[in-house]
Design a protein around this motif. Structure first.
Motif, PDB file in Angstrom:
ATOM      1  N   GLU A 115      62.662  22.535  -0.300  1.00 32.73           N
ATOM      2  CA  GLU A 115      63.596  21.960   0.674  1.00 32.73           C
ATOM      3  C   GLU A 115      62.867  21.170   1.754  1.00 32.73           C
ATOM      4  OE1 GLU A 115      66.296  23.611   4.294  1.00 32.73           O
ATOM      5  OE2 GLU A 115      66.435  24.748   2.425  1.00 32.73           O
ATOM      6  N   ARG A 116      61.814  21.750   2.296  1.00 34.93           N
ATOM      7  CA  ARG A 116      61.098  21.084   3.390  1.00 34.93           C
ATOM      8  C   ARG A 116      60.295  19.883   2.878  1.00 34.93           C
ATOM      9  NH1 ARG A 116      61.166  26.587   5.107  1.00 34.93           N
ATOM     10  NH2 ARG A 116      62.095  26.770   7.185  1.00 34.93           N
ATOM     11  N   VAL A 117      59.704  19.986   1.688  1.00 29.84           N
ATOM     12  CA  VAL A 117      58.982  18.838   1.122  1.00 29.84           C
ATOM     13  C   VAL A 117      59.941  17.666   0.950  1.00 29.84           C
ATOM     14  CG1 VAL A 117      57.819  17.935  -0.944  1.00 29.84           C
ATOM     15  CG2 VAL A 117      57.135  20.149  -0.020  1.00 29.84           C
ATOM     16  N   LEU A 118      61.117  17.940   0.386  1.00 31.61           N
ATOM     17  CA  LEU A 118      62.090  16.864   0.164  1.00 31.61           C
ATOM     18  C   LEU A 118      62.534  16.240   1.485  1.00 31.61           C
ATOM     19  CD1 LEU A 118      64.213  18.429  -2.716  1.00 31.61           C
ATOM     20  CD2 LEU A 118      62.548  16.552  -2.895  1.00 31.61           C
ATOM     21  N   ASP A 119      62.808  17.068   2.477  1.00 28.94           N
ATOM     22  CA  ASP A 119      63.232  16.563   3.778  1.00 28.94           C
ATOM     23  C   ASP A 119      62.154  15.687   4.401  1.00 28.94           C
ATOM     24  OD1 ASP A 119      64.870  16.405   6.213  1.00 28.94           O
ATOM     25  OD2 ASP A 119      63.346  17.721   7.085  1.00 28.94           O
ATOM     26  N   VAL A 120      60.935  16.171   4.435  1.00 30.58           N
ATOM     27  CA  VAL A 120      59.856  15.421   5.079  1.00 30.58           C
ATOM     28  C   VAL A 120      59.532  14.155   4.288  1.00 30.58           C
ATOM     29  CG1 VAL A 120      57.416  15.489   5.736  1.00 30.58           C
ATOM     30  CG2 VAL A 120      58.899  17.427   6.250  1.00 30.58           C
ATOM     31  N   ARG A 125      59.502   8.277   4.246  1.00 23.38           N
ATOM     32  CA  ARG A 125      59.871   6.973   3.666  1.00 23.38           C
ATOM     33  C   ARG A 125      60.448   6.058   4.741  1.00 23.38           C
ATOM     34  NH1 ARG A 125      63.453   8.216  -1.567  1.00 23.38           N
ATOM     35  NH2 ARG A 125      64.971   8.020   0.093  1.00 23.38           N
ATOM     36  N   GLN A 126      61.233   6.619   5.653  1.00 23.61           N
ATOM     37  CA  GLN A 126      61.825   5.823   6.726  1.00 23.61           C
ATOM     38  C   GLN A 126      60.777   5.312   7.710  1.00 23.61           C
ATOM     39  OE1 GLN A 126      64.971   9.014   7.665  1.00 23.61           O
ATOM     40  NE2 GLN A 126      65.774   7.157   8.607  1.00 23.61           N
ATOM     41  N   VAL A 127      59.800   6.150   7.967  1.00 21.09           N
ATOM     42  CA  VAL A 127      58.803   5.856   8.997  1.00 21.09           C
ATOM     43  C   VAL A 127      57.716   4.923   8.493  1.00 21.09           C
ATOM     44  CG1 VAL A 127      57.042   6.891  10.489  1.00 21.09           C
ATOM     45  CG2 VAL A 127      59.216   8.046  10.142  1.00 21.09           C
ATOM     46  N   PRO A 129      56.969   2.420   5.464  1.00 20.37           N
ATOM     47  CA  PRO A 129      57.313   1.699   4.242  1.00 20.37           C
ATOM     48  C   PRO A 129      56.168   1.656   3.222  1.00 20.37           C
ATOM     49  CG  PRO A 129      58.075   0.486   6.153  1.00 20.37           C
ATOM     50  CD  PRO A 129      57.243   1.636   6.664  1.00 20.37           C
ATOM     51  N   ALA A 130      54.932   1.696   3.704  1.00 16.81           N
ATOM     52  CA  ALA A 130      53.780   1.675   2.798  1.00 16.81           C
ATOM     53  C   ALA A 130      53.731   2.915   1.909  1.00 16.81           C
ATOM     54  CB  ALA A 130      52.488   1.553   3.595  1.00 16.81           C
ATOM     55  N   LEU A 131      54.369   3.993   2.343  1.00 13.99           N
ATOM     56  CA  LEU A 131      54.358   5.241   1.571  1.00 13.99           C
ATOM     57  C   LEU A 131      55.621   5.441   0.739  1.00 13.99           C
ATOM     58  CD1 LEU A 131      52.876   7.664   4.262  1.00 13.99           C
ATOM     59  CD2 LEU A 131      51.705   6.673   2.288  1.00 13.99           C
ATOM     60  N   GLN A 132      56.538   4.480   0.747  1.00 10.88           N
ATOM     61  CA  GLN A 132      57.813   4.658   0.060  1.00 10.88           C
ATOM     62  C   GLN A 132      57.646   4.992  -1.415  1.00 10.88           C
ATOM     63  OE1 GLN A 132      60.269   1.240   1.006  1.00 10.88           O
ATOM     64  NE2 GLN A 132      61.387   2.437   2.511  1.00 10.88           N
ATOM     65  N   LYS A 133      56.808   4.250  -2.122  1.00 14.00           N
ATOM     66  CA  LYS A 133      56.640   4.498  -3.562  1.00 14.00           C
ATOM     67  C   LYS A 133      56.069   5.891  -3.809  1.00 14.00           C
ATOM     68  CE  LYS A 133      56.279  -0.288  -4.984  1.00 14.00           C
ATOM     69  NZ  LYS A 133      55.436  -1.342  -5.530  1.00 14.00           N
ATOM     70  N   ASP A 134      55.063   6.267  -3.038  1.00 12.85           N
ATOM     71  CA  ASP A 134      54.478   7.608  -3.198  1.00 12.85           C
ATOM     72  C   ASP A 134      55.510   8.691  -2.903  1.00 12.85           C
ATOM     73  OD1 ASP A 134      51.971   6.773  -3.998  1.00 12.85           O
ATOM     74  OD2 ASP A 134      51.106   6.869  -1.983  1.00 12.85           O
ATOM     75  N   MET A 135      56.300   8.476  -1.860  1.00 11.09           N
ATOM     76  CA  MET A 135      57.305   9.482  -1.516  1.00 11.09           C
ATOM     77  C   MET A 135      58.391   9.556  -2.590  1.00 11.09           C
ATOM     78  SD  MET A 135      56.181  11.002   1.149  1.00 11.09           S
ATOM     79  CE  MET A 135      54.565  10.716   0.387  1.00 11.09           C
ATOM     80  N   ASP A 136      58.734   8.430  -3.203  1.00  9.01           N
ATOM     81  CA  ASP A 136      59.703   8.443  -4.301  1.00  9.01           C
ATOM     82  C   ASP A 136      59.170   9.275  -5.466  1.00  9.01           C
ATOM     83  OD1 ASP A 136      61.522   6.890  -2.905  1.00  9.01           O
ATOM     84  OD2 ASP A 136      60.907   5.005  -3.859  1.00  9.01           O
ATOM     85  N   VAL A 137      57.894   9.088  -5.797  1.00 11.41           N
ATOM     86  CA  VAL A 137      57.272   9.866  -6.880  1.00 11.41           C
ATOM     87  C   VAL A 137      57.258  11.346  -6.509  1.00 11.41           C
ATOM     88  CG1 VAL A 137      55.099  10.306  -8.114  1.00 11.41           C
ATOM     89  CG2 VAL A 137      55.884   7.948  -7.758  1.00 11.41           C
ATOM     90  N   LEU A 138      56.871  11.652  -5.288  1.00 14.57           N
ATOM     91  CA  LEU A 138      56.831  13.035  -4.831  1.00 14.57           C
ATOM     92  C   LEU A 138      58.214  13.675  -4.944  1.00 14.57           C
ATOM     93  CD1 LEU A 138      55.440  15.474  -3.512  1.00 14.57           C
ATOM     94  CD2 LEU A 138      55.872  14.398  -1.292  1.00 14.57           C
TER      95      LEU A 138
END
Length: 158
Positions: A115-120, A125-127, A129-138
């Motif tokens: 739950e917390r991993v998904l929330d963070v 991703r919002q904060v 943009p350079a991490l959006q793809k990595d966060m999508d994979v995560l």
């Protein structure tokens, strides 16, 4: 000297949130986290519709320690929901928020706290943009409960 000057400024202008932010920051720099958190809470109480107030409280909570992280996530989330990212921010604001979220994320991954991993990850991703793809994979890996994939992809030791 800074603390004394800022406390004096607070007596002269007790409704100026920015003075609370500066004093809280100064106290946190001295590792007086409980005092810093309380001042940041007072700033929010002055006007809870100010995204910067929630941002500052969230940061103070995040850096005060793990026991404050649930509230930190809540406050940082409020800042984002109010429109913090859309305001005129300095680069350090984004960096500070991303740093807080990344610190939390590493711990939550190690704890396999879905739950917390998904929330963070969603907030990160919002904060950043350079991490959006990595966060999508995560997010995809966590939703599949593929923690081994998470550890491999993100280099976190289990």
């Amino acid at each position: 000297l800074a603390e004394e000057s800022l406390r004096r400024a607070l007596t002269l202008a007790p409704k100026r949130q920015d003075i609370y932010y500066l004093l809280a920051f100064a106290l946190a720099g001295e590792e007086r986290f409980d005092e810093a958190v309380e001042l940041a809470r007072e700033a929010v109480l002055l006007d809870s519709n100010v995204a910067k107030a929630h941002y500052n409280l969230g940061l103070e909570l995040a850096f005060a320690g793990r026991e404050y992280w649930d509230e930190a996530r809540l406050e940082l989330g409020k800042a984002l929901d109010i429109g913090f990212v859309n305001r005129n921010l300095v680069e350090s604001d984004f960096h500070n928020m991303a740093t807080a979220y990344q610190k939390m994320l590493q711990t939550y991954i190690l704890e396999r706290d879905r739950e917390r991993v998904l929330d963070v990850a969603r907030r990160l991703r919002q904060v950043s943009p350079a991490l959006q793809k990595d966060m999508d994979v995560l997010i995809q890996l966590v939703q599949k409960n593929d923690w081994n994939g998470v550890f491999r992809k993100f280099g976190v030791s289990s």
